[in-house]
Scaffold this motif. Structure first.
Motif, PDB file in Angstrom:
ATOM      1  N   VAL A  64       0.852  -1.192   0.000  1.00  0.00           N
ATOM      2  CA  VAL A  64       0.000   0.000   0.000  1.00  0.00           C
ATOM      3  C   VAL A  64       0.889   1.244   0.000  1.00  0.00           C
ATOM      4  O   VAL A  64       1.773   1.381   0.850  1.00  0.00           O
ATOM      5  N   GLU A  65       0.658   2.123  -0.938  1.00  0.00           N
ATOM      6  CA  GLU A  65       1.381   3.386  -1.013  1.00  0.00           C
ATOM      7  C   GLU A  65       0.663   4.412  -0.129  1.00  0.00           C
ATOM      8  O   GLU A  65      -0.548   4.588  -0.229  1.00  0.00           O
ATOM      9  N   VAL A  66       1.413   5.063   0.759  1.00  0.00           N
ATOM     10  CA  VAL A  66       0.836   6.100   1.614  1.00  0.00           C
ATOM     11  C   VAL A  66       1.471   7.435   1.253  1.00  0.00           C
ATOM     12  O   VAL A  66       2.694   7.582   1.297  1.00  0.00           O
ATOM     13  N   VAL A  67       0.644   8.392   0.913  1.00  0.00           N
ATOM     14  CA  VAL A  67       1.098   9.749   0.599  1.00  0.00           C
ATOM     15  C   VAL A  67       0.660  10.671   1.734  1.00  0.00           C
ATOM     16  O   VAL A  67      -0.540  10.784   2.027  1.00  0.00           O
ATOM     17  N   HIS A  68       1.629  11.287   2.389  1.00  0.00           N
ATOM     18  CA  HIS A  68       1.325  12.240   3.455  1.00  0.00           C
ATOM     19  C   HIS A  68       0.997  13.584   2.813  1.00  0.00           C
ATOM     20  O   HIS A  68       1.880  14.271   2.301  1.00  0.00           O
ATOM     21  N   VAL A  69      -0.268  13.952   2.845  1.00  0.00           N
ATOM     22  CA  VAL A  69      -0.696  15.270   2.375  1.00  0.00           C
ATOM     23  C   VAL A  69      -0.637  16.209   3.574  1.00  0.00           C
ATOM     24  O   VAL A  69      -1.478  16.140   4.469  1.00  0.00           O
ATOM     25  N   LYS A  70       0.368  17.065   3.610  1.00  0.00           N
ATOM     26  CA  LYS A  70       0.595  17.925   4.773  1.00  0.00           C
ATOM     27  C   LYS A  70      -0.410  19.068   4.779  1.00  0.00           C
ATOM     28  O   LYS A  70      -0.517  19.822   3.807  1.00  0.00           O
ATOM     29  N   VAL A  71      -1.139  19.188   5.861  1.00  0.00           N
ATOM     30  CA  VAL A  71      -2.144  20.245   5.997  1.00  0.00           C
ATOM     31  C   VAL A  71      -1.830  21.091   7.218  1.00  0.00           C
ATOM     32  O   VAL A  71      -1.137  20.649   8.138  1.00  0.00           O
ATOM     33  N   ASP A  72      -2.326  22.314   7.223  1.00  0.00           N
ATOM     34  CA  ASP A  72      -2.145  23.176   8.376  1.00  0.00           C
ATOM     35  C   ASP A  72      -3.458  23.484   9.070  1.00  0.00           C
ATOM     36  O   ASP A  72      -3.469  24.112  10.123  1.00  0.00           O
ATOM     37  N   ASP A  73      -4.574  23.046   8.510  1.00  0.00           N
ATOM     38  CA  ASP A  73      -5.878  23.289   9.118  1.00  0.00           C
ATOM     39  C   ASP A  73      -6.840  22.194   8.681  1.00  0.00           C
ATOM     40  O   ASP A  73      -7.237  22.139   7.510  1.00  0.00           O
ATOM     41  N   THR A  74      -7.244  21.347   9.592  1.00  0.00           N
ATOM     42  CA  THR A  74      -8.146  20.248   9.265  1.00  0.00           C
ATOM     43  C   THR A  74      -9.511  20.756   8.825  1.00  0.00           C
ATOM     44  O   THR A  74     -10.227  20.067   8.106  1.00  0.00           O
ATOM     45  N   ALA A  75      -9.884  21.962   9.237  1.00  0.00           N
ATOM     46  CA  ALA A  75     -11.156  22.525   8.778  1.00  0.00           C
ATOM     47  C   ALA A  75     -11.194  22.607   7.254  1.00  0.00           C
ATOM     48  O   ALA A  75     -12.260  22.444   6.641  1.00  0.00           O
ATOM     49  N   ASN A  76     -10.047  22.832   6.622  1.00  0.00           N
ATOM     50  CA  ASN A  76     -10.010  22.870   5.159  1.00  0.00           C
ATOM     51  C   ASN A  76     -10.253  21.487   4.562  1.00  0.00           C
ATOM     52  O   ASN A  76     -10.826  21.362   3.477  1.00  0.00           O
ATOM     53  N   VAL A  77      -9.816  20.440   5.254  1.00  0.00           N
ATOM     54  CA  VAL A  77     -10.082  19.077   4.792  1.00  0.00           C
ATOM     55  C   VAL A  77     -11.580  18.791   4.880  1.00  0.00           C
ATOM     56  O   VAL A  77     -12.173  18.202   3.967  1.00  0.00           O
ATOM     57  N   VAL A  78     -12.196  19.214   5.982  1.00  0.00           N
ATOM     58  CA  VAL A  78     -13.648  19.053   6.121  1.00  0.00           C
ATOM     59  C   VAL A  78     -14.364  19.764   4.974  1.00  0.00           C
ATOM     60  O   VAL A  78     -15.257  19.201   4.332  1.00  0.00           O
ATOM     61  N   SER A  79     -13.956  20.978   4.691  1.00  0.00           N
ATOM     62  CA  SER A  79     -14.578  21.748   3.605  1.00  0.00           C
ATOM     63  C   SER A  79     -14.428  21.036   2.272  1.00  0.00           C
ATOM     64  O   SER A  79     -15.351  21.061   1.434  1.00  0.00           O
TER      65      SER A  79
END
Length: 425
Positions: free
Chosen positions: A83-98
């Motif tokens: 399984v390939e895992v790509v770390h998508v670095k975020v600074d605000d999880t609220a943007n992921v929710v959006s």
């Protein structure tokens, strides 16, 4: 775990995004269901379906040590399971929710951009309320997390925040992978008596002008500091366990603003500026500009000492009546493109091998979610052999754990904090 950092103008944008996401999610019809045909109890089928898939793991990217740990987990997933895992670095999880809300609104109910997200608190509450989380049994009461093979090791009985996230039942819709508790630390080469409460911290700041500060909210540690103070100064802390009642909000939190008004007058740079991130606050301690820093990880000071980021004279302490504590999790969006791979990764993250590595201060120092008595003798011995570091308090020294307020309090307080104090930051 929402360890994210913005200036005041960015805070307003972030809150607006989350508010819009909530409003849009409420307006959505039942065009998509979070229910899935995946059966996590058929683990062989999960592993077979996960092979040769790519898991996009959206996780905070602000710590080199944490990033290195995630890289190690990705390498293990590749070598063990294909399984390939790509770390998508975020600074605000609220943007992921959006992002997930926007995908649902556009009808993208499969092949979403987010396969796994590091999450807790208000962002979990938002995703759960909007049916944005993978639900493998369809009734959102006994989700996939408890079906993971390594769930047998999780300390459900001894760590109640594993099943209740900021007062919201997790219902198996997110899997724990680390514990957190607020600890303070100071340099013992500076001979000053440390405070044992929020009230004593305020008195310390007044007696030592310019030597106390906190990270700019909504940095996770900065926001956690506000919650710690609120929990101590509010007239009745039990009200924080229920959602905000808007008509009562101003009166309830008035003691917090009074406290902060006094603290800022005596704070670093007179409260006109705040360190933008938790690492920036810790650097102020290392540089001798402030006397006290704090973190949401009991081993943080030891890990920083091991990494050469703090002098070896730094030691940890907690407030006498307790400090905030919680669990951080990973969750799978309902429309994940690689849900089986995400399940496999979530299961690996709660394996004894992954957990003992994560608790090693030389790696990360994040406390385990496992019940050590549920492990084999060799696995338990590996935990027992860990040197938690010279600045890490023992479990007996960590004191009581204060419960996190309901997620709605922090969202509301961050907006009001920005209105009152955010100008220029």
């Amino acid at each position: 775990m929402t360890q994210f950092t913005f200036g005041a103008s960015s805070l307003g944008k972030t809150i607006t995004k989350l508010t819009m996401a909530l409003a849009l999610g409420t307006a959505l019809t039942a065009s998509a269901s979070a229910e899935s045909s995946i059966d996590p109890t058929d683990w062989d089928s999960v592993k077979d379906a996960a092979k040769n898939t790519t898991v996009h793991w959206h996780a905070w990217g602000g710590s080199p040590r944490i990033n290195a740990y995630i890289d190690w987990a990705a390498q293990e997933m590749k070598s063990r399971y294909g399984v390939e895992v790509v770390h998508v670095k975020v600074d605000d999880t609220a943007n992921v929710v959006s992002q997930v809300v926007a995908e649902k609104a556009s009808g993208k109910n499969e092949g979403g951009a987010v396969d796994l997200v590091w999450i807790n608190g208000e962002n979990f509450a938002s995703m759960k309320a909007q049916d944005l989380l993978l639900d493998t049994d369809g009734d959102a009461t006994d989700g996939w997390a408890s079906a993971l093979p390594n769930w047998q090791y999780v300390d459900v009985a001894g760590k109640p925040t594993i099943t209740t996230d900021f007062t919201i039942p997790t219902d198996g819709l997110e899997s724990p992978w680390g514990m957190a508790k607020m600890v303070f630390f100071h340099d013992t080469s500076v001979e000053k008596e440390v405070p044992g409460s929020a009230a004593e911290l305020l008195e310390y700041a007044k007696a030592n002008p310019g030597r106390v500060t906190y990270p700019l909210p909504p940095d996770f540690i900065g926001s956690s500091f506000l919650k710690q103070i609120l929990s101590e100064v509010v007239a009745d802390a039990s009200v924080l366990q229920a959602p905000v009642v808007e008509a009562e909000f101003d009166a309830t939190v008035a003691p917090l603003w009074d406290y902060l008004d006094q603290l800022h007058d005596a704070a670093w740079q007179s409260g006109r500026n705040f360190p933008k991130t938790y690492p920036a606050m810790r650097q102020l301690l290392a540089d001798g500009e402030i006397d006290i820093a704090f973190a949401f990880n009991p081993a943080d000071a030891s890990a920083a000492i091991a990494a050469g980021e703090l002098p070896d004279t730094v030691r940890s302490f907690v407030f006498d009546e307790g400090t905030l504590g919680n669990t951080h999790f990973v969750a799978i969006p309902y429309n994940a493109a690689a849900p089986e791979g995400a399940l496999l990764l979530a299961n690996f993250l709660i394996s004894p091998e992954a957990q003992v590595r994560k608790q090693d201060p030389d790696v990360w120092g994040d406390p385990t979610v496992l019940d050590l008595n549920a492990l084999s003798a060799d696995e338990k011995a590996a935990f027992d052999a860990l040197d938690l570091g010279i600045a890490t308090l023992s479990p007996d020294e960590l004191g009581p754990m204060l419960p996190e307020p309901h997620a709605s309090w922090m969202s509301r307080i961050e907006v009001e904090w920005a209105r009152r104090y955010g100008a220029g930051n």
